[in-house]
Scaffold this motif. Structure first.
Motif, PDB file in Angstrom:
ATOM      1  N   LEU A 108       0.867  -1.188   0.000  1.00 36.67           N
ATOM      2  CA  LEU A 108       0.000   0.000   0.000  1.00 36.67           C
ATOM      3  C   LEU A 108       0.901   1.236   0.000  1.00 36.67           C
ATOM      4  CD1 LEU A 108      -2.863   1.275   0.365  1.00 36.67           C
ATOM      5  CD2 LEU A 108      -2.460   1.119   2.832  1.00 36.67           C
ATOM      6  N   TYR A 109       0.670   2.133  -0.967  1.00 33.50           N
ATOM      7  CA  TYR A 109       1.521   3.327  -1.056  1.00 33.50           C
ATOM      8  C   TYR A 109       0.900   4.520  -0.352  1.00 33.50           C
ATOM      9  CZ  TYR A 109       4.071   0.556  -4.407  1.00 33.50           C
ATOM     10  OH  TYR A 109       4.797  -0.455  -4.998  1.00 33.50           O
ATOM     11  N   ASP A 110      -0.429   4.559  -0.307  1.00 31.56           N
ATOM     12  CA  ASP A 110      -1.095   5.726   0.247  1.00 31.56           C
ATOM     13  C   ASP A 110      -2.356   5.253   0.987  1.00 31.56           C
ATOM     14  OD1 ASP A 110      -2.474   8.031   0.791  1.00 31.56           O
ATOM     15  OD2 ASP A 110      -2.478   8.786  -1.266  1.00 31.56           O
ATOM     16  N   GLU A 111      -2.446   5.646   2.238  1.00 31.33           N
ATOM     17  CA  GLU A 111      -3.550   5.216   3.097  1.00 31.33           C
ATOM     18  C   GLU A 111      -4.926   5.407   2.448  1.00 31.33           C
ATOM     19  OE1 GLU A 111      -2.858   6.390   7.114  1.00 31.33           O
ATOM     20  OE2 GLU A 111      -4.980   6.141   7.659  1.00 31.33           O
ATOM     21  N   ARG A 112      -5.073   6.487   1.647  1.00 27.72           N
ATOM     22  CA  ARG A 112      -6.388   6.775   1.040  1.00 27.72           C
ATOM     23  C   ARG A 112      -6.830   5.695   0.060  1.00 27.72           C
ATOM     24  NH1 ARG A 112      -4.696  12.584  -1.110  1.00 27.72           N
ATOM     25  NH2 ARG A 112      -2.884  11.268  -1.483  1.00 27.72           N
ATOM     26  N   MET A 113      -5.894   4.866  -0.397  1.00 26.79           N
ATOM     27  CA  MET A 113      -6.259   3.838  -1.370  1.00 26.79           C
ATOM     28  C   MET A 113      -6.741   2.547  -0.711  1.00 26.79           C
ATOM     29  SD  MET A 113      -3.031   4.361  -3.850  1.00 26.79           S
ATOM     30  CE  MET A 113      -3.574   3.222  -5.130  1.00 26.79           C
ATOM     31  N   CYS A 114      -6.633   2.461   0.613  1.00 23.55           N
ATOM     32  CA  CYS A 114      -6.937   1.210   1.315  1.00 23.55           C
ATOM     33  C   CYS A 114      -8.370   1.211   1.843  1.00 23.55           C
ATOM     34  CB  CYS A 114      -5.951   1.034   2.465  1.00 23.55           C
ATOM     35  SG  CYS A 114      -6.181  -0.515   3.343  1.00 23.55           S
ATOM     36  N   PRO A 115      -9.115   0.154   1.573  1.00 22.25           N
ATOM     37  CA  PRO A 115     -10.497   0.107   2.074  1.00 22.25           C
ATOM     38  C   PRO A 115     -10.589  -0.239   3.566  1.00 22.25           C
ATOM     39  CG  PRO A 115     -10.013  -1.886   0.853  1.00 22.25           C
ATOM     40  CD  PRO A 115      -8.793  -1.026   0.760  1.00 22.25           C
ATOM     41  N   LEU A 116      -9.480  -0.620   4.185  1.00 23.11           N
ATOM     42  CA  LEU A 116      -9.539  -1.000   5.602  1.00 23.11           C
ATOM     43  C   LEU A 116      -9.407   0.238   6.481  1.00 23.11           C
ATOM     44  CD1 LEU A 116      -7.135  -4.089   5.594  1.00 23.11           C
ATOM     45  CD2 LEU A 116      -9.608  -4.042   5.208  1.00 23.11           C
ATOM     46  N   LYS A 117     -10.223   0.294   7.513  1.00 27.11           N
ATOM     47  CA  LYS A 117     -10.165   1.414   8.455  1.00 27.11           C
ATOM     48  C   LYS A 117      -8.897   1.321   9.300  1.00 27.11           C
ATOM     49  CE  LYS A 117     -14.540   1.800   9.793  1.00 27.11           C
ATOM     50  NZ  LYS A 117     -15.583   1.467  10.768  1.00 27.11           N
ATOM     51  N   GLY A 118      -8.188   2.414   9.419  1.00 32.12           N
ATOM     52  CA  GLY A 118      -7.055   2.468  10.341  1.00 32.12           C
ATOM     53  C   GLY A 118      -5.805   1.726   9.903  1.00 32.12           C
ATOM     54  N   LYS A 119      -5.739   1.293   8.631  1.00 32.89           N
ATOM     55  CA  LYS A 119      -4.520   0.620   8.161  1.00 32.89           C
ATOM     56  C   LYS A 119      -3.812   1.510   7.139  1.00 32.89           C
ATOM     57  CE  LYS A 119      -5.353  -3.159  10.484  1.00 32.89           C
ATOM     58  NZ  LYS A 119      -4.583  -3.484  11.698  1.00 32.89           N
ATOM     59  N   GLY A 120      -2.509   1.548   7.252  1.00 33.18           N
ATOM     60  CA  GLY A 120      -1.729   2.401   6.353  1.00 33.18           C
ATOM     61  C   GLY A 120      -0.567   1.643   5.739  1.00 33.18           C
ATOM     62  N   PRO A 121       0.294   2.371   4.996  1.00 36.50           N
ATOM     63  CA  PRO A 121       1.417   1.734   4.314  1.00 36.50           C
ATOM     64  C   PRO A 121       2.306   0.878   5.222  1.00 36.50           C
ATOM     65  CG  PRO A 121       1.122   3.951   3.499  1.00 36.50           C
ATOM     66  CD  PRO A 121       0.158   3.796   4.642  1.00 36.50           C
ATOM     67  N   LYS A 122       2.415   1.234   6.504  1.00 35.67           N
ATOM     68  CA  LYS A 122       3.290   0.429   7.373  1.00 35.67           C
ATOM     69  C   LYS A 122       2.650  -0.933   7.681  1.00 35.67           C
ATOM     70  CE  LYS A 122       1.755   2.016  11.952  1.00 35.67           C
ATOM     71  NZ  LYS A 122       0.357   1.953  11.492  1.00 35.67           N
ATOM     72  N   ASP A 123       1.349  -1.061   7.473  1.00 44.28           N
ATOM     73  CA  ASP A 123       0.651  -2.318   7.789  1.00 44.28           C
ATOM     74  C   ASP A 123       0.543  -3.260   6.590  1.00 44.28           C
ATOM     75  OD1 ASP A 123      -0.129  -1.463  10.465  1.00 44.28           O
ATOM     76  OD2 ASP A 123      -1.447  -0.044   9.419  1.00 44.28           O
ATOM     77  N   ILE A 124       0.626  -2.705   5.389  1.00 39.72           N
ATOM     78  CA  ILE A 124       0.361  -3.538   4.207  1.00 39.72           C
ATOM     79  C   ILE A 124       1.568  -3.519   3.291  1.00 39.72           C
ATOM     80  CG2 ILE A 124      -1.152  -3.843   2.186  1.00 39.72           C
ATOM     81  CD1 ILE A 124      -3.394  -2.618   4.014  1.00 39.72           C
ATOM     82  N   ASP A 125       2.403  -4.530   3.452  1.00 38.12           N
ATOM     83  CA  ASP A 125       3.616  -4.674   2.647  1.00 38.12           C
ATOM     84  C   ASP A 125       3.997  -6.141   2.700  1.00 38.12           C
ATOM     85  OD1 ASP A 125       5.981  -4.608   1.356  1.00 38.12           O
ATOM     86  OD2 ASP A 125       7.016  -3.283   2.780  1.00 38.12           O
ATOM     87  N   MET A 126       3.433  -6.905   1.788  1.00 37.07           N
ATOM     88  CA  MET A 126       3.698  -8.355   1.808  1.00 37.07           C
ATOM     89  C   MET A 126       3.991  -8.859   0.399  1.00 37.07           C
ATOM     90  SD  MET A 126      -0.185  -9.711   2.529  1.00 37.07           S
ATOM     91  CE  MET A 126      -0.943  -8.303   3.334  1.00 37.07           C
ATOM     92  N   LEU A 127       4.526 -10.049   0.363  1.00 37.78           N
ATOM     93  CA  LEU A 127       4.863 -10.675  -0.904  1.00 37.78           C
ATOM     94  C   LEU A 127       4.184 -12.040  -0.902  1.00 37.78           C
ATOM     95  CD1 LEU A 127       6.767  -9.936  -3.227  1.00 37.78           C
ATOM     96  CD2 LEU A 127       8.571 -11.176  -2.031  1.00 37.78           C
TER      97      LEU A 127
END
Ligand code: IPM
Ligand code: MG
Length: 356
Positions: A108-127
């Motif tokens: 996730l590059y920008d919190e505004r693109m994520c449909p999850l409440k309260g999750k940001g780029p530091k939370d979504i970075d997986m392979l």
């Protein structure tokens, strides 16, 4: 000057439009970093099949093999029978080129693109490492008494020790190379699909060789839940083909949707194929409304794979910066004209290198 031969299959629907923009960006990066891409286009997809009856002529396939990489836009069209073009082109490349890893980064590059409440780029970075040549996709299926009341349909899930092991090993190596949480999660359904016990056992064997990497396990149903509830728990995950197909669409939504998710179909060290995860979206074709960002991200993965790591990283950084600044108005269909996005990203790639 270093030069790479790229086989381009623009394909169906929005494929040609997003491919054009992705290659525009790749060329800008190549120029800025001092290498070149020689592109050979292959007219494959539903149009050709409708016109000539050809899906993937052997001569084209033999030719495509002799490239550094394959770039695929999108395939699929409702005018063709279900699965015909998909199996004839994408699955053919995966199986006949033995592209055993389907590499799907979810970032996730920008919190505004994520449909999850309260999750940001530091939370979504997986392979996500999706095994790419076996499982229910291996093609072993059949029907008896077709069309009758007692019809039987079967499809066999196939796992070989080598197929399972090379996917798992790739995941451990990737976790080490990423050097983030240093964790590999095995996602399976071994409690119900008992044949997947081979995944359980091989995972334990390979894990023993990587004492620096933590391991975790989730059944696919629970993994769907955790990826939405606690995406920050995931670093690298490895999973059989079919579950990998499904969970990477879920993952794509976490990073902003099909407009941004890209993938590499790899046989490490050999010709490999790069594509956006999205389909051909026939209803949006030719209108200059599809987001080419996923296609651009696939070109970044391709350059990285070719060894042009700085060029790949520059594209990713520019896309991320432009999304955060708002110059890229998101990745949804219609957010911004397709061609404008390609121009914007290509110019920013040139500018970022000129500045550095
Ligand atoms: C994907 C696609 C393909 C798959 C289809 C087009 C056969 O959904 O690449 O994820 O199921 O692998
Ligand atoms: Mg899919």
């Amino acid at each position: 000057m270093t030069s790479y031969d790229i086989a381009v299959i623009a394909g169906d629907g929005i494929g040609p439009e997003v491919t054009r923009e992705a290659l525009k960006v790749a060329d800008a990066a190549a120029e800025a970093f001092g290498f070149s891409l020689v592109k050979n286009e292959y007219d494959l997809g539903t149009e050709r099949w409708l016109k000539t009856g050809d899906i993937f002529p052997d001569s084209d396939f033999e030719d495509i093999k002799n490239h550094s990489a394959i770039y695929l836009g999108a395939i699929g069209d409702p005018r063709a029978p279900v699965g015909l073009i998909e199996y004839g082109i994408i699955a053919k490349c995966r199986f006949d080129l033995d592209l055993y890893i389907n590499l799907r980064p979810i970032k996730l590059y920008d919190e505004r693109m994520c449909p999850l409440k309260g999750k940001g780029p530091k939370d979504i970075d997986m392979l996500i490492i999706r095994e790419n040549t076996e499982d229910a996709y291996a093609g072993m299926h059949g029907f008896v008494h077709k069309g009758q009341a007692l019809e039987v349909a079967t499809q066999t899930m196939v796992y070989t020790r080598e197929g399972v092991e090379r996917a798992i090993r790739y995941a451990f190596e990737a976790a080490r190379a990423r050097n983030k949480r240093k964790q590999v999660t095995l996602i399976d359904k071994a409690n119900a699909v008992r044949a997947q016990d081979i995944w359980t056992r091989v995972f334990a064997e390979v894990a023993a060789e990587y004492p620096d990497i933590k391991t975790d396990h989730a059944y696919i149903d629970a993994a769907c839940m955790w990826m939405v509830k606690n995406p920050e728990w995931f670093d690298v995950a490895v999973t059989p083909n079919l579950f990998g197909d499904i969970i990477t669409d879920l993952g794509a939504m976490l990073q902003g949707g099909m407009g941004i998710a890209a993938s590499g179909n790899l046989h490490p060290g050999k010709v490999s194929l790069f594509e956006p995860i999205h389909g051909s979206a026939p209803k949006h074709a030719g209108k200059n409304v599809a987001s080419p960002v996923a296609a651009i991200m696939a070109s970044s993965m391709m350059l990285d794979y070719l060894g042009q790591k700085e060029a790949g990283a520059a594209i990713e950084k520019v896309v991320s910066d432009l999304l955060i600044s708002g110059e890229l108005k998101g990745v949804k269909t219609g957010a911004q004209p397709t061609s404008e996005v390609g121009d914007l990203v290509a110019a920013a790639v040139r500018a970022s290198v000129a500045k550095a």
